[in-house]
Structures are given as structure tokens and as C-alpha cells.
Write an enzyme that holds these catalytic residues in place. Sequence first.
Site, short mmCIF file in Angstrom:
data_model
loop_
_atom_site.label_atom_id
_atom_site.label_comp_id
_atom_site.label_asym_id
_atom_site.label_seq_id
_atom_site.Cartn_x
_atom_site.Cartn_y
_atom_site.Cartn_z
N GLU A 238 -3.89 -28.88 32.11
CA GLU A 238 -4.31 -27.97 33.18
C GLU A 238 -4.74 -26.61 32.64
O GLU A 238 -4.34 -25.56 33.13
CB GLU A 238 -3.18 -27.81 34.20
CG GLU A 238 -2.82 -29.13 34.87
CD GLU A 238 -1.80 -29.00 36.00
OE1 GLU A 238 -0.99 -28.06 35.97
OE2 GLU A 238 -1.84 -29.85 36.91
N ASP B 207 2.64 -36.91 39.64
CA ASP B 207 3.08 -35.53 39.77
C ASP B 207 4.07 -35.32 40.90
O ASP B 207 3.69 -34.81 41.96
CB ASP B 207 1.87 -34.62 39.97
CG ASP B 207 2.23 -33.15 39.86
OD1 ASP B 207 3.34 -32.86 39.39
OD2 ASP B 207 1.40 -32.30 40.25
N GLU C 236 7.77 -28.91 45.90
CA GLU C 236 6.32 -28.70 45.92
C GLU C 236 5.61 -29.67 46.87
O GLU C 236 4.71 -29.27 47.61
CB GLU C 236 5.76 -28.87 44.49
CG GLU C 236 4.24 -28.81 44.45
CD GLU C 236 3.68 -28.90 43.02
OE1 GLU C 236 4.46 -28.94 42.06
OE2 GLU C 236 2.45 -28.92 42.90
O1 GCW Z 1 1.71 -30.37 39.79
C1 GCW Z 1 1.42 -29.34 39.02
C2 GCW Z 1 1.69 -28.11 39.81
C3 GCW Z 1 1.44 -26.92 38.94
C4 GCW Z 1 2.36 -27.03 37.73
C5 GCW Z 1 2.07 -28.33 37.01
C6 GCW Z 1 2.97 -28.57 35.82
C7 GCW Z 1 3.34 -25.30 36.42
O2 GCW Z 1 0.88 -28.12 40.94
O3 GCW Z 1 1.70 -25.77 39.70
O4 GCW Z 1 2.20 -25.94 36.87
O5 GCW Z 1 2.25 -29.40 37.89
O6 GCW Z 1 3.96 -29.28 35.99
O7 GCW Z 1 2.68 -28.08 34.76
#
Ligand code: GCW
Length: 674
Positions: free
Chosen positions: A252, A325, A353
Amino acid sequence: MRIRECLFGLSMAVLAMGFQSCANGARRENRSGHDLWLGDITSTPQAVNKSLLSEYDNKLGDEGFRISRNDRGESVIYANTEAGLMYGTYHLKRLMDCNVKMTSDILEVPAYKYRILNHWDNPNGTVERGYAGKSLWKWDELPGQIRPEYEEYARANASIGINGTVLNNVNADARMLSREYLEKVKVLADIFRPYNIKVYLSLNFAAPKHLAGLQTSDPLDKDVIKWWNEKVAEIYSIIPDFGGFLVKANSEGQSGPQDYGRTHADGANMIADAVKPYGGIVMWRAFVYAAESPDRAKQAVEEFMPLDGQFHDNVIIQIKNGPVDFQPREPFSPLFGQLEHTNVMAEMQITQEYLGHSNHMVYLHPMWKECLDADTYQKGEGSTVAAETLGKVHGNTQWSAIAGVTNIGDSVNWCGHHMAQANWYAFGRMAWDPDLSSEQIVKEWLAQTFTPQKKFVEPVATMMLASREACVKYEMPMGLHHTFKGPDHYGPGPWDRSSRPDWEPAYYHKAAADGVGFDRTSKTGSNAVSQYHEPLRSLYDNAETCPDNLILWFHHLPWDYKMKSGRTLWDELCYTFEDGIREARSFIRTWESVEKYVDAYRYGQVHDKLVRQAKDAIWWRDATMLYFQQYSNMDIPSDCTQPQHTLDELRRFRLGITNYETPALDKLPEYTLE
Ligand code: GCW
């Protein structure tokens, strides 16, 4: 009087099991007086019989304890270390708070060696995916000003066995490693140390460039290696028991070794070698995926398997419980059962989340336990995720670890929702003992946080135990996943086309005229099933044998597909949503039935949120099924709750929050509950 003195000040004084106030008129330490499960410190045993063993008992190790009765019938805690005595004291307190009589000797040793919280807290005070206010860490006040919450936090963690905390976000700001910040971190480390809690930091892999102005952050570059070695030496000179690093690399948008043509192993080993002389560890995350991949769920295995055996021994690969995720239900990540010569640990998400932020009451222990208990079959039956991460499958228990992404902030009730504290509590208890049942843990928490009265604990425990499955039903029935509105991940948005393709719901649900679901089968799909060992591979590969609760995770099926129940897929989806809606509504009635056991403040706050949760359940159903209806042309059965908004209205709805916020209850689509 400080709690530490309460616990340790009067060693060996004689007190049988029972309550006694701390001397000197000690007051409650919590922020609002009734917040944490630890309650009033006057209920902490002022002094218990405890004794450091003169000869090291291998069975107890550095953190375990034994409690037995002496000749006078009094309970005595024995341990090799002060930490063991502390854990024993909290254990005794828990038994007392829960009205549990000690009938035989107790021997407790933590299962995982590293039991760690991960904070996604930023230096500017925001918390990524945090729904409990701002960060607990007031970096602008530190090192000079010390909030009492820091010690409360340590005490709460100690009481459930947490022994490490990563203070900052994995999307790491390089500044955290600057001298200025290390001086602040030191203050927290000093406060946590008496509670047997080590601090760790997330690092930014490009720190040599950003912080020191080097030309590169290539892990094989000798100046880069030198910089990290010196930085680590500096850290240990300030914080001698620093735990180590957590790293999100090449994920990311974060920098990593691949930026320089190197591998995850090259990057992890360089850092691991730097901390090794001090006993530090590196937790290297496996959360990696590229936008162009046709199946995000497969990528961790694809990237990490070729590196198996290349990581140095103080590197632990930190793997999210599921392959995508933190969805309310995922199959376990197949990486747990693939790596053979590499240490692995699980990362659970305590902050909600994808589970209604701090508006929904969802008790998460059943979700985590489902993962830990899942059998990978790597070395035949019994190779569970728990056994893998405890190092039992490959006989390497030295690096056993588990991490939880916290739900803690500076909100008055710590977690944004009173009931969400149960998840913080449960994570710690699970890390100490993964065999504990969800029921035992939630009952302990309720008894300590509210009242041990059965008429309260029983119905509320039943409600909480049902809450995760209810959330799955109203958010992602039958393995449907990632249909969230982006980027805040609160509420449904199956139509959402606002981001990168692999962040958009359509990538996952693939709803079309021919049906719905992600085909991960061997013959027609992405063949993600091949990453699981038999018998799971075949079980998941075949729609007839795939469990209903994951069927759309692994299969793309026609709308009129005949389910095991005899219903069409469409009807089954409608009725599963309906169950979720019904259960969410029933939570309100359960809570109302225990009103007299709860103070008005907490009763009212939880009640308002439960009402919103039930409304959100209908919102989820409306949005998902009305959107799917465009493809299925089928009707929502007449005995189901009927939609209260049109698809157009829902599509137009904007929440207007960032991914650091939870929406205010009155800013959400209005629904009437029958
Ligand atoms: O799912 C994603 C989240 C991000 C997070 C990422 C991760 C910290 O939306 O906000 O970043 O996972 O776990 O690195």
C-alpha cells in the site's frame, strides 16, 4: 498511592483470598470511575501471600505462576520472577471479582511468548482505523508531561497478560526514530517496564533517506546497514529493553526492499541482524498485494513462499488472520500452513474497521478463535493455526507471537463503545491462553466490568456471543466480502467505484446477470483453493461441499443455484440477512431486560448504539440486495423486512468521514425499527 505499590509494596504480608482496601484512601484510577474491567483499585488485593522461588522452576518459566494453599488455608502465589507474581496477583483478583472459588492449585504459563498490541497511531494524534477518539499518546506533551492514562493502560494490559506494545502506525512516519521522538518513547517505556511491557516501534523502511539524508535505503548498501546499526545502538542506549520493530514494507505505497530490487528477506534480515545482539525481534508483515493481481487473496503465499527458509531466526512473519483484509469472516490465511522454515505469527484486528467501527457491539473472540482453531493440515491433522503460530508444528516454540491491532484511544471509555473493551480484554486473555472459550472470557469481562450477578451476566453473554455471527449475516452473508463503501469502510457500497480496482467491491462480489461470488476454484477460477492442503482444498473447491458460510468466497454461483437448504441462492441471501437483522433487533431487547443492573450512563450509551446497529443491519441488506436485484431480477421474499430506501437514495448517501473517524449516530440513513 499508586497501584504498583498496592500490588507489590507489601510482599509476603498475609491476606487470605478476600477484599481489602488499599491504605491511604486510594481512589479509583480510571478516567470515569467505571471504565475498565479493573474497576476500583480498592478491590485490588492490597497484599497477597506471594513468594519468589529460590530455585528456578522450569515449568513456570519467566512469566508463569502457581497458586496453592498453605497450611493455614491461605492462597500463596509462587513464581520465578516479579512478573510471574504480578500475573498471579491479577489472576487472583480476577477469580475474586468473578466470585470463583479456588478449589485446587492453579498453574498458569502464557502460551505465546510475545503478546503484543499494535497501535496504528500517528505522530499528529490521529489513529488510522481508530474509532475511540485521538491517540492515547500525547507526543506534543511528552516527554515533559505524563498523563495518568499511560500507567492505567499499562496496568490494564498487565492484568490480561499483554507484554508488548508497538506504539506507532505501520504506515510509519520516519520521525518516530528521531532522537526527539525516542526521548518521548523512553518515557512510556519507563512507565510500562514495571508492568512487564516492552515497547516496539513500526519503522519506515526509507528512514535512512528521510531521516539521515542518505542517497538510498537499499538494505544491502553498506552505509544503510551502518546507519541502521547505529540507530539501533542509539535506541538501546535510551531504552535498554526495547522489543524490536514491526515493518510494513512494499505494501500500500510503503517503501521496502523491493524498491531496490531486493527481497523481503533481504530487508527483514538487515534489520533483524541489527537488533539481534540486544535480543530484539522483527515482525515483518505479509500484508502485500499488487493492484494488477487477479486475486488479492493469493498474493501473500505467492510472494513469501519462495523466501521460505531465508529469514533469520529473530524475524517473525506477521500474517493477518485471513488472506484479504480483516473481513467479518474469512477463511484462515493459507500462508500459516505453507511456510515451513520461517516463524509465523497471527495479526488480529481488535479495532472494528469492517465490523461497524465503534457503533456496533461485536464481540470478536469467536472470530479469532475460529482462525486459531482452524486446521491447516500442513503436517496432517492437528496442524492448527494456533499450533503453527505457537511453533509446535515445526518444533520451534522460541518465537511464538501474536498481535492485535488495538481499539484504544483517548475516548473516555477507552474504546469508543463500552462493549468494545471486551475485545481488548479478550485479545489479551487469548494470547495468554488460546484454549479459553469465548464464553468464559466474555463472562469474566462482564463480571469485572459491570456486575457478577448471573441475571446480568447470562443474558448479556449470550447476546455478545451471538454478535459476531450476527454481524457476518448482516454485512457479508455466505462469504460475500468487501462490499464496503470506501474508503471509510463503514456501511455498504456494493456499487462503489471510487478507488483502485482491487479496493472496489465489484472486484470481490462480481455480481452480474449470471450470478454472484468470487470464483477461486481450480477449474474455472483463480485456483486460490490450491493454497490449502487436503482435505480443505477439495472441500472448498466443490460448491456441494464448501461450507455455506464461505460459499461466495470460493464460488461464483447463479442466482437460482439450489442451496443445501433447498432454497435458491437469492432467497438464502435474503433470509441470512434477515436473520442478522432479527438478531441485531433482539440485542436491544436483551439490553433493555438488564437495565436495572447497569448505571444510567453506560446503559443509555450502549442502548443508543444497539439501536443504530439494528438500523445499520437493514441498511446493509437494502443496499446489497437492491443492488444485486438489478442483476437477479428476483424479489425480496414477502416475509422479510421490506426495504425502507430505494437504491438511488442509498447510492446518493454520503457519510463524509475520513478513515480516522466513526460516524455520528444521527448522520446515518434513517430507518424505522418495528
Ligand atoms: O486494510 C487496510 C487498512 C489500512 C491499513 C492496512 C494495513 C494501516 O484499510 O488502513 O493500514 O490495512 O493493515 O496495513
